[in-house]
Design a protein around this motif. Structure first.
Motif, PDB file in Angstrom:
ATOM      1  N   ALA A  83      -3.474   8.226  -4.516  1.00 15.19           N
ATOM      2  CA  ALA A  83      -2.741   9.487  -4.686  1.00 15.19           C
ATOM      3  C   ALA A  83      -3.728  10.642  -4.826  1.00 15.19           C
ATOM      4  N   THR A 136      -1.121  -4.860  -5.111  1.00 12.91           N
ATOM      5  CA  THR A 136      -0.498  -3.542  -5.046  1.00 12.91           C
ATOM      6  C   THR A 136      -1.590  -2.484  -5.109  1.00 12.91           C
ATOM      7  N   TYR A 156       0.837  -1.198   0.000  1.00 15.79           N
ATOM      8  CA  TYR A 156       0.000   0.000   0.000  1.00 15.79           C
ATOM      9  C   TYR A 156       0.869   1.244   0.000  1.00 15.79           C
ATOM     10  N   SER A 157       0.617   2.127  -0.949  1.00 12.30           N
ATOM     11  CA  SER A 157       1.316   3.412  -0.984  1.00 12.30           C
ATOM     12  C   SER A 157       0.287   4.530  -1.019  1.00 12.30           C
ATOM     13  N   GLN A 194      -2.272   1.732  -4.892  1.00 11.89           N
ATOM     14  CA  GLN A 194      -1.734   3.080  -4.891  1.00 11.89           C
ATOM     15  C   GLN A 194      -2.889   4.074  -4.788  1.00 11.89           C
ATOM     16  N   LYS A 219      -0.217   8.827  -1.205  1.00 14.90           N
ATOM     17  CA  LYS A 219       0.339  10.144  -1.478  1.00 14.90           C
ATOM     18  C   LYS A 219      -0.742  11.176  -1.178  1.00 14.90           C
TER      19      LYS A 219
END
Length: 406
Positions: free
Chosen positions: A342, A338, A300-301, A340, A303
């Motif tokens: 943002a 995955t 997990y990312s 993401q 932004k």
């Protein structure tokens, strides 16, 4: 005979008599006006004066019918007594000018016909009874009528009962005709106006939107929970003897998932029962907890600050991620995922990828509606979403404008 004296005819006669009763206050006002113009005489002294008073009273009734609250009262009476299809009549007060004018026309016609029928119902029955019993009591004609009238001869007395019965039938026919006229005009004058139809259509659209939202909430919440529980239980069964610690963690995850889902389910069912309160839906700030309970390895990312995302966008984004995880569980098995998230340029971007396992996916009876729900959520916020295989991975992407919350 049923048309003249049946249940519907009697109900319509009662409706007309109520109209006659409603006419009386206006008739008294008219009698005051007529009496002030021609003093020294009563409106009941002669038929012409009574007719003039009746005509003077009707404009006052028409003005009363312009009051918006008059329409629901008149609709109630028409539905209860006139035998009109309830769906053909409008609900609620008359708001537009056209609706108020039509309501006023109906009310004026109702009290006018009701006044005439009420007068006939008061005058004719005693006279018809007199005519019917006259042959049995010939002496009555000397106390009421002169000996030179039509009832002085033998033929006149013999025909009196037939004339009395004919008068009663004529009264019943007039009542039935007036009631049928009001029933025919009720949908035209008391029916919904274009503004009413538009308001009803907007109300149905709002209710449908709420139902669709509740359906999406149930699908995403319960569907994700069942997928996660299925995966955890399957993995725990395979390692039951070799890895008790993993089994313990899987059972704890199942317990937490089901407890949270039951809470969300109670919230949705509370709205279906029309309880007070809003739908308690998690948002992006609860995303890490969702990822920890899903039973998948998720990279997990993030932004940007999820707390700065508008509430509506944040809730819908959470549900999109939840549905994406459910699809990964069903189609990708235990493959890593995955994710993401943002925030940039007034837009929230979500991208989720997981390798395609090559195994047959878990197919539910009747098929799923998750991807359609994701697309609907994105479109309602002014964004877009797509999902499908991309090489050897399955990719879900969504872009939600932050201004969509408005």
């Amino acid at each position: 005979m049923r048309a003249l004296f049946g249940v519907r005819a009697r109900h319509r006669w009662v409706h007309l008599v109520i109209g006659g009763a409603l006419l009386m206050p206006y008739f008294l006002v008219g009698s005051v006006i007529v009496g002030s113009i021609t003093p020294g005489a009563s409106s009941f002294d002669s038929f012409p004066r009574a007719l003039v008073t009746f005509v003077v009273a009707l404009p006052f009734a028409a003005v009363s019918g312009l009051v918006p609250i008059a329409r629901p009262l008149l609709v109630f009476g028409a539905r209860a007594l006139s035998g009109v299809d309830p769906a053909a009549l409008a609900d609620g007060p008359a708001r537009s000018r056209d609706a108020r004018l039509r309501t006023s026309a109906w009310y004026t016609l109702h009290v006018a016909l009701g006044g005439i029928l009420s007068g006939m119902s008061l005058a004719l029955p005693p006279f018809t009874v007199f005519l019917i019993v006259l042959p049995a009591f010939p002496g009555l004609r000397h106390t009421v009528y002169s000996t030179s009238g039509p009832l002085s001869s033998g033929w006149g007395i013999a025909c009196a009962p037939a004339a009395g019965i004919a008068m009663l039938l004529a009264l019943a026919a007039c009542s039935a005709a007036a009631g049928a006229l009001l029933a025919r005009l009720a949908p035209v004058l008391l029916g919904p106006s274009p503004a009413d139809r538009l308001a009803a259509a907007e109300q149905r659209a709002a209710e449908l939107a709420v139902r669709n939202r509740l359906a999406r909430e149930l699908h995403d919440s319960v569907g994700h929970a069942l997928s996660a529980v299925t995966l955890q239980a399957s993995a725990a069964r395979r390692v039951l003897d070799s890895d008790p610690e993993f089994v313990r963690e899987a059972l704890a995850a199942i317990e937490e998932t089901t407890r949270r889902t039951v809470g969300e389910l109670d919230s949705v069912l509370g709205l279906l029962r029309q309880d007070d309160g809003d739908l308690a839906t998690p948002d992006l700030t609860a995303l890490e907890g969702l990822l920890s309970r899903t039973g998948l390895k998720v990279a997990y990312s993030l932004k940007g600050d999820p707390a700065s995302v508008p509430e509506l966008v944040s809730r819908e984004a959470y549900r999109i991620v939840q549905e994406g995880l459910s699809n990964a569980l069903r189609h990708g098995g235990s493959s890593p995922v995955t994710l993401q998230v943002a925030l940039s340029d007034g837009e929230l971007a979500l991208v989720m990828e997981n390798p395609l396992s090559g195994a047959a996916p878990v197919v539910r009876p009747g098929g799923g509606r998750g991807l359609r729900g994701i697309a609907e959520r994105a479109v309602l916020l002014g964004g877009h979403a797509s999902a499908g295989p991309d090489g050897d991975v399955w990719r879900l992407s969504a872009r939600l404008p932050l201004g969509g919350a408005r």
